[in-house]
Write a protein that holds these residues in place. Structure first.
Motif, PDB file in Angstrom:
ATOM      1  N   THR A   1       0.833  -1.202   0.000  1.00 11.34           N
ATOM      2  CA  THR A   1       0.000   0.000   0.000  1.00 11.34           C
ATOM      3  C   THR A   1       0.868   1.251   0.000  1.00 11.34           C
ATOM      4  O   THR A   1       0.573   2.228  -0.705  1.00 11.34           O
ATOM      5  CB  THR A   1      -0.949  -0.001   1.204  1.00 11.34           C
ATOM      6  N   ALA A   2       1.952   1.230   0.747  1.00 13.48           N
ATOM      7  CA  ALA A   2       2.887   2.358   0.742  1.00 13.48           C
ATOM      8  C   ALA A   2       3.450   2.577  -0.655  1.00 13.48           C
ATOM      9  O   ALA A   2       3.541   3.716  -1.137  1.00 13.48           O
ATOM     10  CB  ALA A   2       4.015   2.109   1.740  1.00 13.48           C
ATOM     11  N   GLY A   3       3.820   1.489  -1.322  1.00 21.55           N
ATOM     12  CA  GLY A   3       4.333   1.610  -2.683  1.00 21.55           C
ATOM     13  C   GLY A   3       3.303   2.156  -3.645  1.00 21.55           C
ATOM     14  O   GLY A   3       3.610   2.981  -4.513  1.00 21.55           O
ATOM     15  N   ARG A   4       2.052   1.690  -3.511  1.00 17.33           N
ATOM     16  CA  ARG A   4       0.977   2.199  -4.354  1.00 17.33           C
ATOM     17  C   ARG A   4       0.790   3.702  -4.153  1.00 17.33           C
ATOM     18  O   ARG A   4       0.560   4.445  -5.114  1.00 17.33           O
ATOM     19  CB  ARG A   4      -0.338   1.498  -4.018  1.00 17.33           C
ATOM     20  N   LEU A   5       0.858   4.136  -2.892  1.00 11.24           N
ATOM     21  CA  LEU A   5       0.630   5.549  -2.609  1.00 11.24           C
ATOM     22  C   LEU A   5       1.737   6.407  -3.210  1.00 11.24           C
ATOM     23  O   LEU A   5       1.463   7.461  -3.824  1.00 11.24           O
ATOM     24  CB  LEU A   5       0.540   5.772  -1.096  1.00 11.24           C
ATOM     25  N   ILE A   6       2.967   5.978  -3.059  1.00 12.51           N
ATOM     26  CA  ILE A   6       4.082   6.720  -3.663  1.00 12.51           C
ATOM     27  C   ILE A   6       3.905   6.810  -5.176  1.00 12.51           C
ATOM     28  O   ILE A   6       4.048   7.878  -5.776  1.00 12.51           O
ATOM     29  CB  ILE A   6       5.419   6.061  -3.294  1.00 12.51           C
ATOM     30  N   THR A   7       3.571   5.682  -5.808  1.00 16.51           N
ATOM     31  CA  THR A   7       3.375   5.658  -7.263  1.00 16.51           C
ATOM     32  C   THR A   7       2.245   6.576  -7.686  1.00 16.51           C
ATOM     33  O   THR A   7       2.356   7.312  -8.687  1.00 16.51           O
ATOM     34  CB  THR A   7       3.084   4.219  -7.736  1.00 16.51           C
ATOM     35  N   LYS A   8       1.156   6.564  -6.928  1.00 11.59           N
ATOM     36  CA  LYS A   8       0.012   7.422  -7.251  1.00 11.59           C
ATOM     37  C   LYS A   8       0.407   8.895  -7.163  1.00 11.59           C
ATOM     38  O   LYS A   8       0.068   9.694  -8.056  1.00 11.59           O
ATOM     39  CB  LYS A   8      -1.132   7.127  -6.280  1.00 11.59           C
ATOM     40  N   LEU A   9       1.119   9.279  -6.121  1.00 13.01           N
ATOM     41  CA  LEU A   9       1.503  10.677  -5.960  1.00 13.01           C
ATOM     42  C   LEU A   9       2.484  11.121  -7.047  1.00 13.01           C
ATOM     43  O   LEU A   9       2.400  12.244  -7.550  1.00 13.01           O
ATOM     44  CB  LEU A   9       2.091  10.903  -4.570  1.00 13.01           C
ATOM     45  N   ILE A  10       3.407  10.246  -7.418  1.00 15.92           N
ATOM     46  CA  ILE A  10       4.332  10.560  -8.516  1.00 15.92           C
ATOM     47  C   ILE A  10       3.551  10.812  -9.801  1.00 15.92           C
ATOM     48  O   ILE A  10       3.805  11.779 -10.527  1.00 15.92           O
ATOM     49  CB  ILE A  10       5.346   9.417  -8.715  1.00 15.92           C
ATOM     50  N   ASP A  11       2.579   9.954 -10.069  1.00 11.51           N
ATOM     51  CA  ASP A  11       1.779  10.088 -11.283  1.00 11.51           C
ATOM     52  C   ASP A  11       0.997  11.395 -11.300  1.00 11.51           C
ATOM     53  O   ASP A  11       0.981  12.118 -12.305  1.00 11.51           O
ATOM     54  CB  ASP A  11       0.828   8.898 -11.401  1.00 11.51           C
ATOM     55  N   VAL A  12       0.354  11.714 -10.186  1.00  7.63           N
ATOM     56  CA  VAL A  12      -0.445  12.942 -10.137  1.00  7.63           C
ATOM     57  C   VAL A  12       0.453  14.172 -10.267  1.00  7.63           C
ATOM     58  O   VAL A  12       0.136  15.111 -11.009  1.00  7.63           O
ATOM     59  CB  VAL A  12      -1.268  12.999  -8.845  1.00  7.63           C
ATOM     60  N   GLN A  13       1.578  14.163  -9.575  1.00  4.27           N
ATOM     61  CA  GLN A  13       2.480  15.316  -9.664  1.00  4.27           C
ATOM     62  C   GLN A  13       3.052  15.477 -11.071  1.00  4.27           C
ATOM     63  O   GLN A  13       3.279  16.604 -11.526  1.00  4.27           O
ATOM     64  CB  GLN A  13       3.596  15.195  -8.636  1.00  4.27           C
ATOM     65  N   SER A  14       3.280  14.385 -11.748  1.00  2.00           N
ATOM     66  CA  SER A  14       3.808  14.490 -13.119  1.00  2.00           C
ATOM     67  C   SER A  14       2.797  15.149 -14.053  1.00  2.00           C
ATOM     68  O   SER A  14       3.167  15.802 -15.025  1.00  2.00           O
ATOM     69  CB  SER A  14       4.186  13.104 -13.648  1.00  2.00           C
ATOM     70  N   ARG A  15       1.518  14.985 -13.743  1.00  2.00           N
ATOM     71  CA  ARG A  15       0.466  15.575 -14.572  1.00  2.00           C
ATOM     72  C   ARG A  15       0.099  16.982 -14.143  1.00  2.00           C
ATOM     73  O   ARG A  15      -0.234  17.815 -14.973  1.00  2.00           O
ATOM     74  CB  ARG A  15      -0.783  14.695 -14.533  1.00  2.00           C
ATOM     75  N   ARG A  16       0.157  17.253 -12.822  1.00  2.00           N
ATOM     76  CA  ARG A  16      -0.427  18.490 -12.337  1.00  2.00           C
ATOM     77  C   ARG A  16       0.503  19.328 -11.457  1.00  2.00           C
ATOM     78  O   ARG A  16       0.183  20.460 -11.115  1.00  2.00           O
ATOM     79  CB  ARG A  16      -1.710  18.156 -11.572  1.00  2.00           C
ATOM     80  N   GLY A  17       1.613  18.744 -11.038  1.00  2.00           N
ATOM     81  CA  GLY A  17       2.565  19.489 -10.223  1.00  2.00           C
ATOM     82  C   GLY A  17       2.364  19.335  -8.743  1.00  2.00           C
ATOM     83  O   GLY A  17       3.313  19.405  -7.966  1.00  2.00           O
TER      84      GLY A  17
END
Length: 270
Positions: free
Chosen positions: A21-37
């Motif tokens: 779950t920790a890994g999923r959360l990190i991946t999700k935040l990286i993805d969102v930041q790459s799209r929106r900052g």
């Protein structure tokens, strides 16, 4: 790996659940930041929730996230003193937010007894802060949320109690029935402490993704009822629905009362 329509992922044990779950959360935040900052996450307390945050803080991949551009909210909070060990925000600050160097201006804690005279006032203050953040998003990038009272929640984390409560929405109580509000004051929680502030189910379900992280055989009955289609007033855990995804991230013990059709359809991770 097969994907269940209900988004159920079963992990062999608590440690595997927390790490994944920790890994999923990190991946999700990286993805969102790459799209929106920037990105926004709604945190939860409880043993699994706190363990996930500690695991994120210790993960080597954490450095790929710009933690100063993550906004943090809470799904619920105990209405206690700011230094009370019962306070979800205090545990999160120590285990997660301070070690990662989060921007405290982006950390939106529910008011404590030091900032509000009553739990109702705390709920009103929190609702007003949510609405201010929503309006700031409109001014900043023109984003218009479906509910103008709420900012954009990219991922909202929830635990589930043995009685199937989520956040501080308990079975058959007023909070789970509340509509037309983003927050609700709870005065008679069956689980101490009795006074709490919670997002309503409407607010929870505004999130892009809702993740329910559940561990332990004592939660198996609640998980089974929620995934079998029970009503949210009796089984609040049946109510959360993300706008894009709803993920049930559970360990083998919490999955022990799932019907065979869901066990067969769910993802199994090792």
């Amino acid at each position: 790996m097969r994907h269940s329509p209900k988004g159920v992922t079963i992990h062999p044990d608590f440690d595997a659940l927390v790490s994944a779950t920790a890994g999923r959360l990190i991946t999700k935040l990286i993805d969102v930041q790459s799209r929106r900052g920037e990105a926004t996450v709604v945190l939860t307390g409880g043993s699994a929730g706190e363990a996930v945050l500690a695991s994120v803080a210790a993960a080597p991949a954490r450095t790929a996230v710009d933690w100063k551009r993550v906004n943090f909210w809470w799904g619920d909070e105990r209405f206690v003193a700011p230094d009370s060990p019962d306070r979800n925000a205090l545990a999160a600050q120590k285990a997660f937010l301070l070690p990662l160097g989060a921007d405290q201006d982006r950390v939106h804690e529910v008011p404590s007894t030091a900032e509000a005279a009553t739990v109702e006032e705390a709920a009103e203050i929190y609702a007003a802060e949510l609405e201010r953040a929503a309006q700031s998003e409109v001014l900043a990038d023109g984003f218009t949320e479906a509910d103008p009272r709420l900012p954009r929640f990219d991922v909202l984390l929830l635990g589930v109690g043995p009685d199937a409560h989520v956040a501080s929405l308990f079975p058959e109580m007023a909070g789970i029935r509340t509509t037309g509000q983003t927050t609700v004051a709870v005065r008679n929680s069956p689980k101490p402490p009795p006074e709490r502030v919670s997002l309503t189910l409407e607010a929870i379900n505004s999130a892009e993704e809702v993740w329910l992280t559940v561990a332990g055989e004592d939660k198996a009955g609640a998980v089974g009822l929620a995934l079998a289609g029970a009503g949210p007033v009796q089984v609040p855990a049946a109510g959360p629905r993300g706008q894009q995804k709803t993920r049930w991230l559970i360990d083998q013990a919490a999955a022990s009362q799932l019907p065979d059709r869901l066990l067969e359809a769910g993802d199994h991770e090792s």
